[in-house]
Design a protein around this motif. Structure first.
Motif, PDB file in Angstrom:
ATOM      1  N   PRO A 154      39.330  48.262  42.219  1.00 42.69           N
ATOM      2  CA  PRO A 154      40.257  47.260  41.705  1.00 42.69           C
ATOM      3  C   PRO A 154      41.739  47.776  41.277  1.00 42.69           C
ATOM      4  O   PRO A 154      42.693  47.589  41.461  1.00 42.69           O
ATOM      5  CB  PRO A 154      39.672  46.248  40.665  1.00 42.69           C
ATOM      6  CG  PRO A 154      38.586  47.122  40.024  1.00 42.69           C
ATOM      7  CD  PRO A 154      38.009  47.994  41.289  1.00 42.69           C
ATOM      8  N   HIS A 155      41.572  48.785  40.314  1.00 38.33           N
ATOM      9  CA  HIS A 155      42.624  49.465  39.836  1.00 38.33           C
ATOM     10  C   HIS A 155      43.582  50.117  41.033  1.00 38.33           C
ATOM     11  O   HIS A 155      44.893  49.871  40.797  1.00 38.33           O
ATOM     12  CB  HIS A 155      42.279  50.631  38.861  1.00 38.33           C
ATOM     13  CG  HIS A 155      41.735  50.047  37.585  1.00 38.33           C
ATOM     14  ND1 HIS A 155      42.389  49.171  36.789  1.00 38.33           N
ATOM     15  CD2 HIS A 155      40.724  50.019  37.140  1.00 38.33           C
ATOM     16  CE1 HIS A 155      41.678  48.709  35.772  1.00 38.33           C
ATOM     17  NE2 HIS A 155      40.471  49.305  35.953  1.00 38.33           N
ATOM     18  N   MET A 156      43.029  50.668  41.722  1.00 37.03           N
ATOM     19  CA  MET A 156      43.722  51.370  43.026  1.00 37.03           C
ATOM     20  C   MET A 156      44.417  50.266  43.702  1.00 37.03           C
ATOM     21  O   MET A 156      45.656  50.418  44.137  1.00 37.03           O
ATOM     22  CB  MET A 156      42.623  52.172  43.944  1.00 37.03           C
ATOM     23  CG  MET A 156      43.319  52.776  44.972  1.00 37.03           C
ATOM     24  SD  MET A 156      44.744  54.037  44.266  1.00 37.03           S
ATOM     25  CE  MET A 156      43.821  55.626  44.050  1.00 37.03           C
ATOM     26  N   VAL A 157      43.723  49.352  44.150  1.00 39.61           N
ATOM     27  CA  VAL A 157      44.326  48.293  44.634  1.00 39.61           C
ATOM     28  C   VAL A 157      45.610  47.529  44.212  1.00 39.61           C
ATOM     29  O   VAL A 157      46.519  47.152  44.688  1.00 39.61           O
ATOM     30  CB  VAL A 157      43.229  47.083  44.965  1.00 39.61           C
ATOM     31  CG1 VAL A 157      43.768  46.008  45.882  1.00 39.61           C
ATOM     32  CG2 VAL A 157      41.934  47.569  45.969  1.00 39.61           C
ATOM     33  N   GLY A 158      45.434  47.339  42.741  1.00 40.46           N
ATOM     34  CA  GLY A 158      46.312  46.813  42.008  1.00 40.46           C
ATOM     35  C   GLY A 158      47.642  47.807  42.080  1.00 40.46           C
ATOM     36  O   GLY A 158      48.816  47.390  42.119  1.00 40.46           O
ATOM     37  N   HIS A 159      47.404  48.988  42.001  1.00 37.38           N
ATOM     38  CA  HIS A 159      48.709  50.053  42.078  1.00 37.38           C
ATOM     39  C   HIS A 159      49.370  50.023  43.191  1.00 37.38           C
ATOM     40  O   HIS A 159      50.483  50.322  43.314  1.00 37.38           O
ATOM     41  CB  HIS A 159      47.974  51.490  41.681  1.00 37.38           C
ATOM     42  CG  HIS A 159      47.677  51.829  40.424  1.00 37.38           C
ATOM     43  ND1 HIS A 159      48.322  51.251  39.367  1.00 37.38           N
ATOM     44  CD2 HIS A 159      46.348  52.330  39.740  1.00 37.38           C
ATOM     45  CE1 HIS A 159      47.608  51.594  38.227  1.00 37.38           C
ATOM     46  NE2 HIS A 159      46.515  52.105  38.506  1.00 37.38           N
ATOM     47  N   TYR A 206      41.060  29.860  34.419  1.00 36.28           N
ATOM     48  CA  TYR A 206      41.287  29.566  33.134  1.00 36.28           C
ATOM     49  C   TYR A 206      40.049  29.889  32.193  1.00 36.28           C
ATOM     50  O   TYR A 206      40.257  29.499  30.856  1.00 36.28           O
ATOM     51  CB  TYR A 206      41.571  27.988  32.923  1.00 36.28           C
ATOM     52  CG  TYR A 206      42.697  27.684  33.522  1.00 36.28           C
ATOM     53  CD1 TYR A 206      44.129  28.060  33.192  1.00 36.28           C
ATOM     54  CD2 TYR A 206      42.779  27.110  35.022  1.00 36.28           C
ATOM     55  CE1 TYR A 206      45.200  27.842  33.931  1.00 36.28           C
ATOM     56  CE2 TYR A 206      43.890  26.998  36.014  1.00 36.28           C
ATOM     57  CZ  TYR A 206      45.304  27.343  35.066  1.00 36.28           C
ATOM     58  OH  TYR A 206      46.373  26.957  35.886  1.00 36.28           O
ATOM     59  N   GLY A 207      38.997  30.116  32.627  1.00 41.24           N
ATOM     60  CA  GLY A 207      37.940  30.302  31.846  1.00 41.24           C
ATOM     61  C   GLY A 207      37.240  31.867  32.044  1.00 41.24           C
ATOM     62  O   GLY A 207      37.582  32.724  30.958  1.00 41.24           O
ATOM     63  N   LEU A 208      36.807  32.216  32.891  1.00 43.70           N
ATOM     64  CA  LEU A 208      36.120  33.669  32.955  1.00 43.70           C
ATOM     65  C   LEU A 208      37.336  34.556  32.607  1.00 43.70           C
ATOM     66  O   LEU A 208      36.948  35.528  32.157  1.00 43.70           O
ATOM     67  CB  LEU A 208      35.607  33.788  34.461  1.00 43.70           C
ATOM     68  CG  LEU A 208      34.120  33.437  34.656  1.00 43.70           C
ATOM     69  CD1 LEU A 208      33.655  33.987  35.894  1.00 43.70           C
ATOM     70  CD2 LEU A 208      33.292  34.381  33.447  1.00 43.70           C
ATOM     71  N   ARG A 209      38.434  34.687  33.180  1.00 42.72           N
ATOM     72  CA  ARG A 209      39.475  35.605  33.236  1.00 42.72           C
ATOM     73  C   ARG A 209      39.901  35.896  31.711  1.00 42.72           C
ATOM     74  O   ARG A 209      40.021  36.961  31.148  1.00 42.72           O
ATOM     75  CB  ARG A 209      40.747  35.136  34.047  1.00 42.72           C
ATOM     76  CG  ARG A 209      41.588  36.183  34.353  1.00 42.72           C
ATOM     77  CD  ARG A 209      42.793  36.039  34.965  1.00 42.72           C
ATOM     78  NE  ARG A 209      42.557  35.560  36.396  1.00 42.72           N
ATOM     79  CZ  ARG A 209      43.644  35.363  37.056  1.00 42.72           C
ATOM     80  NH1 ARG A 209      44.734  35.241  36.726  1.00 42.72           N
ATOM     81  NH2 ARG A 209      43.384  34.843  38.327  1.00 42.72           N
ATOM     82  N   VAL A 234      45.395  41.781  42.186  1.00 45.26           N
ATOM     83  CA  VAL A 234      44.123  41.647  42.104  1.00 45.26           C
ATOM     84  C   VAL A 234      43.478  40.440  41.086  1.00 45.26           C
ATOM     85  O   VAL A 234      42.545  40.027  41.783  1.00 45.26           O
ATOM     86  CB  VAL A 234      43.879  43.096  41.150  1.00 45.26           C
ATOM     87  CG1 VAL A 234      42.193  43.043  41.163  1.00 45.26           C
ATOM     88  CG2 VAL A 234      44.071  44.320  42.051  1.00 45.26           C
ATOM     89  N   PRO A 235      44.052  40.099  40.236  1.00 44.02           N
ATOM     90  CA  PRO A 235      43.366  38.582  39.724  1.00 44.02           C
ATOM     91  C   PRO A 235      43.451  37.577  40.642  1.00 44.02           C
ATOM     92  O   PRO A 235      42.394  36.768  40.771  1.00 44.02           O
ATOM     93  CB  PRO A 235      44.349  38.392  38.643  1.00 44.02           C
ATOM     94  CG  PRO A 235      44.976  39.858  38.130  1.00 44.02           C
ATOM     95  CD  PRO A 235      45.122  40.533  39.510  1.00 44.02           C
ATOM     96  N   LEU A 236      44.472  37.461  41.795  1.00 45.79           N
ATOM     97  CA  LEU A 236      44.464  36.679  42.617  1.00 45.79           C
ATOM     98  C   LEU A 236      43.148  36.778  43.697  1.00 45.79           C
ATOM     99  O   LEU A 236      42.764  35.645  43.881  1.00 45.79           O
ATOM    100  CB  LEU A 236      45.850  36.479  43.387  1.00 45.79           C
ATOM    101  CG  LEU A 236      45.904  35.197  44.372  1.00 45.79           C
ATOM    102  CD1 LEU A 236      46.165  34.132  43.867  1.00 45.79           C
ATOM    103  CD2 LEU A 236      46.939  35.657  45.287  1.00 45.79           C
TER     104      LEU A 236
END
Lengths: 310, 411
Positions: A175-180, A80-83, A185-187
């Motif tokens: 991170p992007h590749m892992v997301g794809h 709720y903060g950093l993101r 990734v946010p989790l």
């Protein structure tokens, strides 16, 4: 001789404690690229939570639940903060954690008062375990050693031997590749942040009673944790481990050395009567980590084991 | 027209009531740590001063005026203290109370000297209840400064006299905080031991950073391997508590001769290990025989502030001497009060207290006590408390030390 043996034992214990604190910080940095100034505040929260839980139940429940609680708070801070702040860049994130450190300190002052609380070593561990050269080594210190080792092995297994660890490692660098690939990734970020904070909380639980649990403990521990992370190489867990032990040993060994500058640099004509010559190595103990920090930044800016420069 | 008149009347009245109100309160500023590692030291003194002021106010105040003590948190930082001093002066304080940290006291003495030179008619007095660097009543002495605690040389004289009586002690280790006070303690210890027991070997003379060390284990380890028979330390606050925590853990049985073993948490940190091992020299302990009023005061303090113990007896002495001086002078203005304080003698709970005119250093009996489990009042919510050691009473005359002060009084 006995001084050296004792300094080694204490240095290793203190070093492992530093690692517990700095491992979370360095993980968070490699993940988000932001230095979490509030990291030591989570260490403080761990100690205060443990004090409360221990007062109500037992130390063993505190050992389990205080770090979990701190980890949950850390996760919430990320979610709720950093993101949200992340969108505005690194400076905003840095300022956010900076402000958070003050906020946590003030809240702790309001809830627990401005002075130290009486957080004590559990009586079951409050006995001398072994005697080395006429001095007792308390059982609690041995216990600290075991907790730190267990944490170290656990963290290593998690990161290197599990699928989750594999994904975390991948998310750190790509991170992007892992997301794809379909991972959330946010989790992952939130989980890592939470784990990092929980480790700091655990350090607080086991160190708060042997040192002092007061609202200034975060401010006092903060700088040394940053030194560990920078010396080890920002983002490098192995580096943080080596740097923690190095600093723990350095500080403990230095106190045991009675030699003054005049004794060491006597060949340069320095006498013990002069201002500089009368400084002893033992009085320099607390400064040494910072001296190390300066030297590392000058001669090896990427740190002992880091891959990227600051 | 009518409204205008009323307004003027109201304004005049408010000015009148304002001046009347300020004339009724004597403002004292308590500038000391109220947070951080030394917070408990400051706070337990602050509560003592507050209770003393309450008692004075309840008994009709000082010359009919009420005393009001306000706390200013200086975090034991000289620079911060000067900021707080300015704040206190702006708030109208005429009396400054401070004790924790000779570095702070030194800055305050200089600041008060300067302020008084620049603001004749608005002078302030500095009541020092615990900063015990001898220089403050020797080469640095000031007419505006009064010390209500025995200074380091006086306390050290008591400790070294005790060592003199104990022929078993051959090796002494000195450990202290690395600032003006710790250095003064170490110097006094070395000088006095050389005079009183030239056979004693000083096996260690160590200074550590003030309020920075979290783990004293390496230091206690060094003390053990040095083979010391006794340790002398001027440590106070968290540095005292943590040093004793590490000493208890190491399991050694070396006696610790301290100035401030009474710092909150120290006895609790040692537990049973402190019995017969932790000594302190102070101006009074709760387990000395005393009047019923004194016992009532000790119990009232504990009831009001359960997290602390009655320790700052000198806070009550300070306020009692201030009241006596103001009544003798018939004024609550700093200069007449200062003149009245010079040479003033009061009967306090544990003997006399005389403010020596030549250097503004209080003279009072001192007591050496040791932790015991057989006492009327325990401390830190334990059954362990302070018990007078045999021959531990140092009379006012015996505690007196010469001074080099050449007091300059305002003309």
């Amino acid at each position: 001789m006995e001084t050296i043996v004792f300094a080694l034992v204490n240095g290793v214990i203190y070093g492992l404690l530093l690692f517990m604190l700095s491992s979370g910080l360095t993980l968070i940095f490699s993940m988000m690229g932001v230095l979490n100034f509030a990291h030591a505040s989570f260490y403080m929260l761990g100690a205060f939570f443990a004090y409360t839980i221990m007062g109500a139940t037992s130390f063993w429940l505190a050992l389990i639940f205080a770090p979990i609680l701190v980890g949950l708070i850390g996760a919430a801070v990320e979610r709720y903060g950093l993101r949200r702040v992340h969108v505005n860049g690194h400076v905003a994130e840095l300022l956010f954690t900076f402000g958070l450190a003050y906020l946590i300190e003030e809240i702790v002052k309001i809830v627990y008062g401005k002075t130290a609380v009486n957080y004590r070593v559990p009586s079951i561990l409050d006995f001398p375990a072994v005697q080395i050269y006429g001095a007792d080594l308390p059982a609690y210190r041995i216990f600290m050693l075991f907790v730190a080792m267990a944490m170290l092995i656990g963290l290593w297994l998690l990161l290197r031997r599990t699928r989750a660890g594999l994904i975390i490692q991948a998310a750190l660098s790509h991170p992007h590749m892992v997301g794809h690939l379909g991972h959330n990734v946010p989790l992952i970020f939130m989980t890592v942040f939470g784990i990092g904070c929980a480790l700091a909380g655990l350090a607080g639980v086991i160190a708060g009673n042997i040192f002092v649990t007061d609202p200034s403990m975060a401010v006092q521990m903060g700088p040394i944790v940053f030194v560990v992370v920078v010396v080890g190489g920002i983002g490098s867990l192995e580096g943080a481990f080596v740097a923690s032990l190095l600093i723990g040993l350095l500080q403990n060994l230095a106190v045991g050395i009675n030699a003054s500058f005049a004794d060491i640099f006597g060949f340069l004509g320095l006498t013990s009567a002069s201002e500089v010559g009368s400084i002893t190595v033992s009085s320099l103990g607390p400064v040494l980590p910072f001296l190390l920090l300066v030297l590392i930044l000058i001669f090896r800016p990427q740190g002992l084991m880091g891959e990227r420069e600051l | 027209m009518n409204i205008k008149k009323t307004a003027i009347l109201a304004a005049a009245l408010s000015v009148f009531t304002l001046t009347a109100a300020t004339a009724d309160t004597i403002k004292m500023a308590f500038i000391d740590p109220l947070s951080g590692p030394f917070g408990p030291s400051g706070e337990s003194a602050y509560t003592s001063f507050q209770l003393a002021a309450e008692h004075i106010n309840a008994a009709g105040g000082v010359n009919g005026d009420k005393v009001e003590i306000t706390g200013y948190d200086n975090k034991v930082n000289p620079k911060e203290s000067l900021v707080q001093l300015q704040k206190a002066l702006d708030d109208g304080a005429r009396y400054i109370v401070q004790g924790n940290g000779s570095s702070v006291a030194s800055a305050l003495i200089k600041a008060v000297n300067k302020y008084n030179a620049r603001n004749p008619g608005h002078e302030v007095l500095f009541f020092n209840y615990a900063a015990v660097t001898p220089a403050f009543t020797n080469e640095m002495c000031s007419f505006w400064h009064f010390r209500f605690d025995a200074h380091a040389d006086m306390k050290m004289a008591a400790i070294t006299d005790w060592i003199k009586q104990n022929p078993d002690i051959h090796k002494v280790y000195i450990i202290g905080q690395d600032y003006v006070f710790g250095q003064a303690v170490a110097k006094a210890a070395v000088e006095q031991l050389a005079k009183k027991r030239p056979d004693i070997k000083i096996v260690g003379n160590e200074l550590h950073p003030l309020g920075k060390v979290k783990d004293f284990t390496p230091y206690t380890q060094k003390i053990i391997s040095s083979g010391a028979d006794a340790v002398i330390t001027g440590n106070w606050g968290a540095d005292m508590q943590l040093l004793m925590k590490a000493a208890a853990e190491s399991g050694s049985s070396v006696p610790y001769l301290t100035f401030y073993g009474g710092s909150k948490g120290t006895v609790a940190a040692l537990g049973a290990a402190g019995v017969g091992r932790l000594y302190q020299v102070s101006e009074g302990i709760t387990n000395l025989p005393a009047s019923p009023e004194q016992y009532a005061l000790i119990e009232e303090y504990k009831k009001r502030f359960p997290q602390y113990d009655y320790y700052y007896h000198r806070a009550f002495n300070t306020m009692a001497m201030f009241k006596a001086a103001a009544e003798k002078a018939g004024s609550v203005e700093p200069i007449p009060v200062a003149h009245a304080l010079e040479g003033l003698s009061i009967d306090q709970a544990y003997g006399k207290a005389i403010m020596r005119a030549s250097d503004h250093q209080v003279q009072q009996p001192l007591y050496i006590s040791v932790v015991s489990d057989d006492v009327k009042y325990g401390v830190d919510d334990t059954k362990y408390g302070w018990k007078l050691v045999p021959g531990g009473t140092i009379s006012l005359e015996a505690a007196e030390q010469p001074t080099t002060c050449k007091m300059k009084r305002p003309t």
